[in-house]
Design an enzyme around this catalytic site. Structure first.
Site, PDB file in Angstrom:
ATOM      1  N   SER A 122       0.822  -1.219   0.000  1.00  0.00           N
ATOM      2  CA  SER A 122       0.000   0.000   0.000  1.00  0.00           C
ATOM      3  C   SER A 122       0.848   1.256   0.000  1.00  0.00           C
ATOM      4  CB  SER A 122      -0.978   0.027   1.175  1.00  0.00           C
ATOM      5  OG  SER A 122      -0.554  -0.713   2.242  1.00  0.00           O
ATOM      6  N   HIS A 143      -3.439  -3.339  -6.012  1.00  0.00           N
ATOM      7  CA  HIS A 143      -3.762  -2.840  -4.672  1.00  0.00           C
ATOM      8  C   HIS A 143      -5.219  -3.164  -4.346  1.00  0.00           C
ATOM      9  CE1 HIS A 143      -3.945   0.693  -1.633  1.00  0.00           C
ATOM     10  NE2 HIS A 143      -3.490  -0.390  -1.058  1.00  0.00           N
ATOM     11  N   GLU A 155      -6.909  -1.058  -7.380  1.00  0.00           N
ATOM     12  CA  GLU A 155      -6.051  -0.088  -8.077  1.00  0.00           C
ATOM     13  C   GLU A 155      -4.950  -0.906  -8.755  1.00  0.00           C
ATOM     14  OE1 GLU A 155      -5.130   4.178  -6.179  1.00  0.00           O
ATOM     15  OE2 GLU A 155      -4.884   2.589  -4.701  1.00  0.00           O
ATOM     16  N   ASN A 193      -4.813   6.142  -1.016  1.00  0.00           N
ATOM     17  CA  ASN A 193      -4.324   6.693   0.252  1.00  0.00           C
ATOM     18  C   ASN A 193      -3.954   8.163   0.157  1.00  0.00           C
ATOM     19  OD1 ASN A 193      -4.646   4.535   2.033  1.00  0.00           O
ATOM     20  ND2 ASN A 193      -2.905   3.488   1.112  1.00  0.00           N
TER      21      ASN A 193
HETATM   22  N1  LIG Z   1      -4.425  -4.627   5.803  1.00  0.00           N
HETATM   23  C1  LIG Z   1      -4.884  -3.772   4.887  1.00  0.00           C
HETATM   24  O1  LIG Z   1      -5.933  -3.133   5.062  1.00  0.00           O
HETATM   25  C2  LIG Z   1      -4.158  -3.596   3.582  1.00  0.00           C
HETATM   26  C3  LIG Z   1      -4.829  -3.000   2.503  1.00  0.00           C
HETATM   27  C4  LIG Z   1      -4.180  -2.914   1.264  1.00  0.00           C
HETATM   28  C5  LIG Z   1      -2.879  -3.375   1.138  1.00  0.00           C
HETATM   29  N2  LIG Z   1      -2.237  -3.939   2.214  1.00  0.00           N
HETATM   30  C6  LIG Z   1      -0.877  -4.450   2.006  1.00  0.00           C
HETATM   31  O2  LIG Z   1      -0.936  -5.870   1.915  1.00  0.00           O
HETATM   32  C7  LIG Z   1       0.288  -6.434   2.397  1.00  0.00           C
HETATM   33  C8  LIG Z   1      -0.026  -7.466   3.476  1.00  0.00           C
HETATM   34  O3  LIG Z   1      -0.702  -6.817   4.539  1.00  0.00           O
HETATM   35  P1  LIG Z   1      -1.588  -7.630   5.593  1.00  0.00           P
HETATM   36  O4  LIG Z   1      -2.397  -6.610   6.316  1.00  0.00           O
HETATM   37  O5  LIG Z   1      -2.268  -8.783   4.921  1.00  0.00           O
HETATM   38  O6  LIG Z   1      -0.435  -8.187   6.559  1.00  0.00           O
HETATM   39  P2  LIG Z   1      -0.517  -9.395   7.602  1.00  0.00           P
HETATM   40  O7  LIG Z   1       0.544  -9.148   8.605  1.00  0.00           O
HETATM   41  O8  LIG Z   1      -1.923  -9.626   8.033  1.00  0.00           O
HETATM   42  O9  LIG Z   1      -0.102 -10.680   6.724  1.00  0.00           O
HETATM   43  C9  LIG Z   1       1.183 -10.893   6.197  1.00  0.00           C
HETATM   44  C10 LIG Z   1       1.414 -12.397   6.127  1.00  0.00           C
HETATM   45  O10 LIG Z   1       2.644 -12.621   5.441  1.00  0.00           O
HETATM   46  C11 LIG Z   1       3.292 -13.693   6.088  1.00  0.00           C
HETATM   47  N3  LIG Z   1       4.710 -13.685   5.748  1.00  0.00           N
HETATM   48  C12 LIG Z   1       5.752 -13.087   6.361  1.00  0.00           C
HETATM   49  N4  LIG Z   1       6.899 -13.367   5.729  1.00  0.00           N
HETATM   50  C13 LIG Z   1       6.566 -14.158   4.688  1.00  0.00           C
HETATM   51  C14 LIG Z   1       7.302 -14.796   3.666  1.00  0.00           C
HETATM   52  N5  LIG Z   1       8.624 -14.677   3.626  1.00  0.00           N
HETATM   53  N6  LIG Z   1       6.620 -15.546   2.743  1.00  0.00           N
HETATM   54  C15 LIG Z   1       5.277 -15.679   2.807  1.00  0.00           C
HETATM   55  N7  LIG Z   1       4.534 -15.106   3.778  1.00  0.00           N
HETATM   56  C16 LIG Z   1       5.172 -14.361   4.695  1.00  0.00           C
HETATM   57  C17 LIG Z   1       2.997 -13.480   7.557  1.00  0.00           C
HETATM   58  O11 LIG Z   1       3.201 -14.698   8.301  1.00  0.00           O
HETATM   59  C18 LIG Z   1       1.528 -13.071   7.493  1.00  0.00           C
HETATM   60  O12 LIG Z   1       0.657 -14.195   7.545  1.00  0.00           O
HETATM   61  C19 LIG Z   1       1.151  -5.257   2.868  1.00  0.00           C
HETATM   62  O13 LIG Z   1       2.018  -4.909   1.826  1.00  0.00           O
HETATM   63  C20 LIG Z   1       0.113  -4.169   3.102  1.00  0.00           C
HETATM   64  O14 LIG Z   1       0.650  -2.870   2.929  1.00  0.00           O
HETATM   65  C21 LIG Z   1      -2.848  -4.065   3.421  1.00  0.00           C
END
Ligand SMILES: NC(=O)c1ccc[n+]([C@@H]2O[C@H](COP(=O)([O-])OP(=O)(O)OC[C@H]3O[C@@H](n4cnc5c(N)ncnc54)[C@H](O)[C@@H]3O)[C@@H](O)[C@H]2O)c1
Length: 287
Positions: A122, A143, A155, A193
């Site tokens: 993000s 996104h 996006e 954002n």
């Molecule tokens: N949460 C939101 O609202 C949101 C919205 C849009 C985009 N994002 C983006 O999405 C991405 C993930 O965010 P999230 O909220 O799902 O995070 P999260 O912490 O809920 O999940 C991340 C997952 O990745 C796993 N992980 C860590 N290292 C890893 C690896 N080497 N290989 C595979 N898996 C691995 C973790 O164990 C975890 O289960 C980020 O880049 C974030 O910016 C988040």
């Protein structure tokens, strides 16, 4: 690669976003290799997916008989080598450059050359992430919005290096998921954002300066502007720490002081008042 050649998708990271992304691909008929670092995260993700599919059955959006079929399309793995079979990959690991660098580098070495690698970041520059791989022209941003199974928008972010072919194929793929792609060029905060965070920030300033209570600020935006959620309710849902981090990315990336995070937001984060996930933010939550 043609859109019809994409049958198997790998999703890297099975957290909040990864399980939702895996859900919508499987729901649209794709086989999904879901990769996380430990089995317990995969188990938790599949449990969440099962519950969310059940909710769709209850709402009449999915037939009970189809649900079992969707669940057979997942291949949960901890071994990265298993993603070699993927025709398209979406990365959704934590928002830390070092983690993304390691995961994207490893995936890049395993995948066939024609496979497109997409990131759900993000706030990290897509252009910077693309440059970490040997396939920068086949690197794109996807996104998704949280909660992924519910939100219609994706996006689709074009890095400086993204080819026309990779970009248009990703736009098509989003349509196959039943979602609406919107084309955006790589810039801090993209559009979502960059527009949302200053709104949340200004709402926080209104509270800090005593202009209105959180309830009043949210009521104005809901009743007067037809927003389904008030900006402060939404900030609590996103996480106040995440909001501060994204504002810092906007502030540094665009260099304009108008993006500096409101001191009240920072103070709440310092207190551990992160919003819903910590049961307290602008509002108090029970359970
Ligand atoms: N949460 C939101 O609202 C949101 C919205 C849009 C985009 N994002 C983006 O999405 C991405 C993930 O965010 P999230 O909220 O799902 O995070 P999260 O912490 O809920 O999940 C991340 C997952 O990745 C796993 N992980 C860590 N290292 C890893 C690896 N080497 N290989 C595979 N898996 C691995 C973790 O164990 C975890 O289960 C980020 O880049 C974030 O910016 C988040």
């Amino acid at each position: 690669m043609s859109i019809d050649a994409i049958k198997t998708v790998a999703v890297l990271g099975a957290g909040t976003m990864g399980n939702g992304i895996a859900h919508v691909f499987a729901r649209a008929g794709f086989s999904v290799i879901l990769r996380d670092v430990e089995q317990r995260y995969l188990d938790r993700a599949l449990e969440t997916i099962g519950k969310n599919l059940e909710r769709e059955v209850k709402k009449g959006k999915l037939a009970e008989s189809e649900k079992a079929g969707v669940l057979t399309r997942f291949k949960p793995v901890t071994d990265m080598a298993a993603i070699a079979a993927a025709d398209f990959v979406v990365e959704a690991v934590p928002e830390k450059l070092e983690i993304k660098r390691a995961v994207l580098g490893e995936a890049d070495r395993i995948l066939r050359p024609e496979v497109i690698l997409a990131s759900n970041t993000s706030s990290i520059s897509m252009t910077k992430l693309a440059a970490l791989t040997s396939r920068p022209d086949r690197f794109v941003g996807m996104h998704f919005m949280n909660p992924v199974p519910v939100m219609v928008l994706v996006e689709v972010i074009r890095a400086l290096q993204t080819s026309d072919a990779a970009f248009s194929l990703t736009m098509e793929l989003v349509k196959k998921l039943g979602k609406t792609p919107v084309a955006v060029s790589d810039a801090p905060g993209f559009v979502s954002n960059r527009v949302l965070m200053p709104l949340i920030n200004e709402a926080a300033y209104c509270v800090m300066e005593g202009v209105a209570t959180p309830e009043a600020v949210d009521a104005v935006m809901k009743l007067g502007m037809n927003h389904p959620m008030g900006p402060l309710e939404l900030a609590d849902f996103i996480g106040l720490d995440v909001c501060v981090d994204i504002l810092q990315v906007l502030h540094e990336g665009l260099g304009d002081p108008k993006y500096r995070a409101c001191p009240l937001l920072k103070k709440y984060v310092a207190a551990g008042w992160l919003g819903r996930k910590s049961s307290r933010g602008f509002y108090a939550y029970s359970g």
